[in-house]
Design an enzyme around this catalytic site. Structure first.
Site, PDB file in Angstrom:
ATOM      1  N   SER A  79      34.170  16.125 -90.673  1.00  0.00           N
ATOM      2  CA  SER A  79      33.956  16.413 -92.092  1.00  0.00           C
ATOM      3  C   SER A  79      33.367  17.799 -92.317  1.00  0.00           C
ATOM      4  O   SER A  79      33.057  18.169 -93.448  1.00  0.00           O
ATOM      5  CB  SER A  79      33.028  15.364 -92.713  1.00  0.00           C
ATOM      6  OG  SER A  79      31.780  15.340 -92.038  1.00  0.00           O
ATOM      7  N   ASN A 115      23.096   8.131 -90.997  1.00  0.00           N
ATOM      8  CA  ASN A 115      23.386   7.355 -92.206  1.00  0.00           C
ATOM      9  C   ASN A 115      22.428   7.691 -93.342  1.00  0.00           C
ATOM     10  O   ASN A 115      22.842   7.914 -94.487  1.00  0.00           O
ATOM     11  CB  ASN A 115      23.327   5.856 -91.902  1.00  0.00           C
ATOM     12  CG  ASN A 115      24.401   5.425 -90.932  1.00  0.00           C
ATOM     13  OD1 ASN A 115      25.253   6.214 -90.528  1.00  0.00           O
ATOM     14  ND2 ASN A 115      24.372   4.152 -90.549  1.00  0.00           N
ATOM     15  N   THR A 146      43.598  11.637-139.798  1.00  0.00           N
ATOM     16  CA  THR A 146      43.723  10.392-139.046  1.00  0.00           C
ATOM     17  C   THR A 146      45.210  10.254-138.735  1.00  0.00           C
ATOM     18  O   THR A 146      46.065  10.625-139.565  1.00  0.00           O
ATOM     19  CB  THR A 146      43.247   9.157-139.843  1.00  0.00           C
ATOM     20  OG1 THR A 146      44.052   9.004-141.009  1.00  0.00           O
ATOM     21  CG2 THR A 146      41.779   9.296-140.246  1.00  0.00           C
ATOM     22  N   HIS A 147      45.526   9.784-137.553  1.00  0.00           N
ATOM     23  CA  HIS A 147      46.921   9.687-137.101  1.00  0.00           C
ATOM     24  C   HIS A 147      47.607  11.058-137.123  1.00  0.00           C
ATOM     25  O   HIS A 147      48.834  11.137-137.252  1.00  0.00           O
ATOM     26  CB  HIS A 147      47.722   8.687-137.947  1.00  0.00           C
ATOM     27  CG  HIS A 147      47.081   7.337-138.061  1.00  0.00           C
ATOM     28  ND1 HIS A 147      47.198   6.372-137.093  1.00  0.00           N
ATOM     29  CD2 HIS A 147      46.282   6.809-139.022  1.00  0.00           C
ATOM     30  CE1 HIS A 147      46.519   5.288-137.456  1.00  0.00           C
ATOM     31  NE2 HIS A 147      45.941   5.542-138.624  1.00  0.00           N
ATOM     32  N   SER A 202      53.057  36.254-122.384  1.00  0.00           N
ATOM     33  CA  SER A 202      54.247  35.744-121.709  1.00  0.00           C
ATOM     34  C   SER A 202      54.894  36.859-120.898  1.00  0.00           C
ATOM     35  O   SER A 202      54.865  38.027-121.297  1.00  0.00           O
ATOM     36  CB  SER A 202      55.243  35.216-122.747  1.00  0.00           C
ATOM     37  OG  SER A 202      56.516  35.036-122.179  1.00  0.00           O
ATOM     38  N   LYS A 220      53.944  36.593-127.596  1.00  0.00           N
ATOM     39  CA  LYS A 220      53.174  35.377-127.323  1.00  0.00           C
ATOM     40  C   LYS A 220      51.684  35.668-127.078  1.00  0.00           C
ATOM     41  O   LYS A 220      51.322  36.655-126.447  1.00  0.00           O
ATOM     42  CB  LYS A 220      53.726  34.645-126.095  1.00  0.00           C
ATOM     43  CG  LYS A 220      55.117  34.074-126.264  1.00  0.00           C
ATOM     44  CD  LYS A 220      55.174  32.954-127.282  1.00  0.00           C
ATOM     45  CE  LYS A 220      54.422  31.725-126.834  1.00  0.00           C
ATOM     46  NZ  LYS A 220      54.971  31.129-125.622  1.00  0.00           N
ATOM     47  N   ASN A 224      49.015  32.943-125.767  1.00  0.00           N
ATOM     48  CA  ASN A 224      48.908  31.545-125.371  1.00  0.00           C
ATOM     49  C   ASN A 224      47.459  31.110-125.147  1.00  0.00           C
ATOM     50  O   ASN A 224      46.688  31.830-124.506  1.00  0.00           O
ATOM     51  CB  ASN A 224      49.688  31.300-124.077  1.00  0.00           C
ATOM     52  CG  ASN A 224      51.157  31.670-124.216  1.00  0.00           C
ATOM     53  OD1 ASN A 224      51.759  31.437-125.258  1.00  0.00           O
ATOM     54  ND2 ASN A 224      51.722  32.253-123.179  1.00  0.00           N
ATOM     55  N   GLU A 255      44.278  25.095-122.509  1.00  0.00           N
ATOM     56  CA  GLU A 255      45.247  24.233-121.827  1.00  0.00           C
ATOM     57  C   GLU A 255      44.791  23.907-120.408  1.00  0.00           C
ATOM     58  O   GLU A 255      44.975  22.781-119.929  1.00  0.00           O
ATOM     59  CB  GLU A 255      46.617  24.913-121.802  1.00  0.00           C
ATOM     60  CG  GLU A 255      47.240  25.062-123.177  1.00  0.00           C
ATOM     61  CD  GLU A 255      48.488  25.934-123.191  1.00  0.00           C
ATOM     62  OE1 GLU A 255      49.106  26.058-124.252  1.00  0.00           O
ATOM     63  OE2 GLU A 255      48.834  26.495-122.126  1.00  0.00           O
ATOM     64  N   TYR A 288      26.636   1.003 -93.821  1.00  0.00           N
ATOM     65  CA  TYR A 288      27.423   2.236 -93.788  1.00  0.00           C
ATOM     66  C   TYR A 288      28.773   1.981 -93.130  1.00  0.00           C
ATOM     67  O   TYR A 288      28.880   1.253 -92.148  1.00  0.00           O
ATOM     68  CB  TYR A 288      26.674   3.343 -93.032  1.00  0.00           C
ATOM     69  CG  TYR A 288      27.442   4.648 -93.024  1.00  0.00           C
ATOM     70  CD1 TYR A 288      27.332   5.533 -94.090  1.00  0.00           C
ATOM     71  CD2 TYR A 288      28.308   4.978 -91.977  1.00  0.00           C
ATOM     72  CE1 TYR A 288      28.056   6.720 -94.109  1.00  0.00           C
ATOM     73  CE2 TYR A 288      29.034   6.162 -91.984  1.00  0.00           C
ATOM     74  CZ  TYR A 288      28.904   7.026 -93.064  1.00  0.00           C
ATOM     75  OH  TYR A 288      29.629   8.184 -93.090  1.00  0.00           O
ATOM     76  N   GLN A 316      32.664   8.822 -95.684  1.00  0.00           N
ATOM     77  CA  GLN A 316      32.897  10.250 -95.481  1.00  0.00           C
ATOM     78  C   GLN A 316      33.732  10.807 -96.635  1.00  0.00           C
ATOM     79  O   GLN A 316      33.693  12.003 -96.921  1.00  0.00           O
ATOM     80  CB  GLN A 316      33.619  10.480 -94.149  1.00  0.00           C
ATOM     81  CG  GLN A 316      33.801  11.947 -93.798  1.00  0.00           C
ATOM     82  CD  GLN A 316      34.246  12.119 -92.365  1.00  0.00           C
ATOM     83  OE1 GLN A 316      33.517  11.803 -91.426  1.00  0.00           O
ATOM     84  NE2 GLN A 316      35.463  12.590 -92.180  1.00  0.00           N
ATOM     85  N   LYS A 359      32.376  12.721-100.775  1.00  0.00           N
ATOM     86  CA  LYS A 359      31.798  14.005-101.160  1.00  0.00           C
ATOM     87  C   LYS A 359      32.775  15.011-101.737  1.00  0.00           C
ATOM     88  O   LYS A 359      32.430  15.738-102.676  1.00  0.00           O
ATOM     89  CB  LYS A 359      31.084  14.626 -99.954  1.00  0.00           C
ATOM     90  CG  LYS A 359      29.772  13.920 -99.607  1.00  0.00           C
ATOM     91  CD  LYS A 359      29.157  14.427 -98.326  1.00  0.00           C
ATOM     92  CE  LYS A 359      29.805  13.843 -97.100  1.00  0.00           C
ATOM     93  NZ  LYS A 359      29.646  12.376 -96.982  1.00  0.00           N
TER      94      LYS A 359
END
Length: 460
Positions: free
Chosen positions: A25, A112, A157-158, A279, A285, A287, A292, A319, A324, A327
Site C-alpha cells: 500500500s 492494526n 418548480t419543475h 472552444s 464560445k 463555456n 461543469e 482487522y 487497506q 484510504k
C-alpha cells in the site's frame, strides 16, 4: 534499506515480486508519512513515561524519528514496495539510522492500531480545512445576497416559472445548505478525534501503557473504549465520505443552475473569463467549464463512498486486509473537495447577475398568478374558487397573448367582480416578492433577517 520482512520470522517461502506489489500500500499510504512519524513519536514517549523502555532507548528512537521527519520535509525519504506500507518503511528507515534499538518502537503496538491512528490523524488535520473553505464560501454567499436583496428573479418548480423571488433569497438557500454541511463535518470531527493507539492487534496489550498520555501527546480528545472497535471500524471515514457526497451534491446543483443561468436562453449571470474556457473550433464560445467540472467530480466522490460501504459491509471483527482499501478514496476526496470549494468560491464571487434580465423574466410570464389568487382570497373568495378563476384568466391570457397585469380591469372583473384597480399594484413582481413576510420567506425584510442571522453565525 533492508528488504527483509520485519514480520517474516515464521515464513519459509518468499512471495514473488508481483505478489508483493499487489499487496503493498506504500504507493498511496505514504501520504500519511507525517502522521506515522507523529504517532510513533507519541508512542515511544509514552513507552518512556511508563518505564516500559529506558530513557536511553527512548532518546535514540525520538532522535531517529525526528531526523526522519526532517528528511521527509526535505523530500529525501525513499520508500520501497518490499516494505509494503508506510509503517514498515518508516521502521526500516529508522533501523538503518539507529540500529536494532528501532525494533523496540513496536513494543505494545500493532500495525492494526497504528494504521487506524495514522488515518485518524490524517483526517483530523484536514477536516478543519474543509470547514474553513465552507465558511469562506458562506461568507461570499452572504456578501452577494446583501447586494441583491431587491434583485428580482423567477423562482422555479419543475424548472417552470413559479413565483418571483429575491436573488438574495436564492443565494441564502445555498447558504443554509452549506450551514448543515458544515455542521455534519463538525460532528465528523468528534468521531475522528478518538485515538485507536493502544488497542494493539485487537485485544489490547499486557504492557502497562498509558493511552490517555498518548492521546494528550497527539491532541486527541478521547480514546477508543473498545480495542476491537478501535482497529476494525472506519465509520469516521464513511462519515467523511458521506458528508463530502452531500456537500458535492449541493455544489453540483448550484453548478447545474449556473450552467443554465449563463446560457443564451437565460442570460441571468455572466461568469468571469478566469473561470470559463473557449472552444477549439467555435470562436464565440464561453463555456462554464469549472461549474461543469465540479458537477462532474461529484460522481467521483459518490463512488468513493459506495466503494468503502461495499468494502466494510461483510467484514468480521476485527482487522482484515480489506481495510487497506479504506484510504485511497478518502485521500482522493480530500484532493477533490478542497479545490472544488476554492474554485467554486472564486467563480461565484466574480459572477455578475444580469439584474434587468432577471426581472424582465418575471414580467413576461404568469408567475404572478398566485398573487391574484391570494388577492381574491384576501377579499373573501375561497382559495380553491380563486385558484379556478385565475386559471381561467391564465388560459385567456395564453390565447390572447396577454399577461395578467396587461389585461384590462374590465376583463379581469368579468372573471370576478371582487377585482379592483389596486390589483395592478399587487401584480407587480417586486411587490409580490416584498409582500412575502412569512418567516423564512422571500420578502425583503425576511432576506435581510436571514443575512443578519448568518453574519452572527459567521462572526462576519
Amino acid at each position: 534499506m533492508s528488504t527483509k520482512k520485519l514480520w517474516g520470522g515464521r515464513f519459509q517461502a518468499q512471495a514473488s515480486k508481483w505478489v508483493d506489489e499487489f499487496g503493498a500500500s506504500i504507493s498511496f499510504d505514504q501520504l500519511m508519512a507525517e502522521e506515522d512519524i507523529e504517532g510513533s513519536l507519541a508512542h515511544v514517549k509514552m513507552l518512556g513515561h511508563t518505564k516500559i523502555l529506558n530513557e536511553s532507548d527512548v532518546a535514540q528512537i525520538v532522535q531517529g524519528l525526528e531526523d526522519l521527519r526532517d528528511e521527509l520535509h526535505a523530500g529525501k525519504l525513499q520508500f520501497t514496495v518490499e516494505n509494503e506500507d508506510i509503517h514498515m518503511n518508516i521502521e526500516a528507515l529508522l533501523t538503518e539510522k539507529i540500529g536494532p534499538v528501532a525494533g523496540k518502537l513496536h513494543t505494545a503496538r500493532s500495525r492494526n492500531d497504528q494504521v487506524a491512528t495514522d488515518f485518524h490523524l490524517y483526517l483530523k488535520k484536514r477536516l478543519p480545512k474543509v470547514i474553513d473553505e465552507i465558511t469562506t464560501l458562506q461568507q461570499t454567499l452572504v456578501a452577494m445576497a446583501e447586494q441583491n436583496v431587491e434583485t428580482i428573479m423567477p423562482g422555479y418548480t419543475h424548472l417552470q416559472h413559479a413565483q418571483p423571488i429575491s436573488y438574495g433569497h436564492y443565494l441564502m438557500a445555498y447558504y443554509q445548505m452549506l450551514k448543515r454541511d458544515k455542521e455534519r463535518f463538525e460532528f465528523n470531527m468528534t468521531h475522528t478525534d478518538i485515538l485507536p493507539l493502544g488497542a494493539a492487534a485487537l485485544a489490547g496489550t499486557t504492557f502497562p501503557i498509558d493511552r490517555e498520555y498518548t492521546a494528550k501527546e497527539l491532541g486527541f480528545d478521547q480514546v477508543y473504549a473498545n480495542s476491537l472497535d478501535a482497529v476494525s471500524d472506519r465509520d469516521f471515514a464513511l462519515e467523511f465520505l458521506s458528508n463530502s457526497s452531500i456537500l458535492m451534491l449541493h455544489l453540483s446543483r448550484f453548478c447545474e443552475e449556473i450552467s443554465m443561468w449563463v446560457s443564451h436562453e437565460f442570460k441571468y449571470l455572466e461568469l468571469s473569463d478566469a473561470y470559463t474556457t473557449g472552444s477549439s473550433i467555435m470562436p464565440q464560445k464561453k463555456n462554464p467549464d469549472m461549474a461543469e467540472l465540479i458537477r462532474g467530480k461529484t460522481g467521483r466522490v459518490y463512488g468513493h463512498l459506495m466503494q468503502l460501504l461495499a468494502t466494510m459491509k461483510s467484514l468480521p471483527l476485527a482487522y482484515n486486509k480489506d481495510l487497506q482499501e479504506d484510504k485511497e478514496g478518502v485521500f482522493d476526496t480530500v484532493k477533490t473537495l478542497l479545490p472544488a470549494l476554492k474554485v467554486f468560491n472564486g467563480m461565484l464571487k466574480t459572477a455578475k447577475p444580469n439584474v434587468e434580465r432577471m426581472k424582465q423574466a418575471t414580467e413576461n410570464d404568469f408567475s404572478n398568478a398566485t398573487e391574484l389568487a391570494d388577492y381574491l382570497a384576501a377579499k373573501g373568495v375561497p382559495f380553491r374558487e380563486a385558484h379556478g378563476i385565475v386559471g381561467e384568466l391564465v388560459l385567456k391570457g395564453l390565447q390572447t397573448h396577454q399577461n395578467l397585469q396587461d389585461m384590462s380591469l374590465t376583463d379581469l372583473q368579468q372573471a370576478s367582480p371582487k377585482i379592483e384597480e389596486d390589483v395592478y399594484h399587487d401584480l407587480k413582481s417586486e411587490v409580490a416578492v416584498e409582500r412575502r413576510h412569512s418567516l423564512g420567506g422571500t420578502g425583503f425584510d425576511q432576506v435581510k433577517l436571514q443575512i443578519a442571522n448568518a453574519k452572527k453565525e459567521l462572526n462576519y
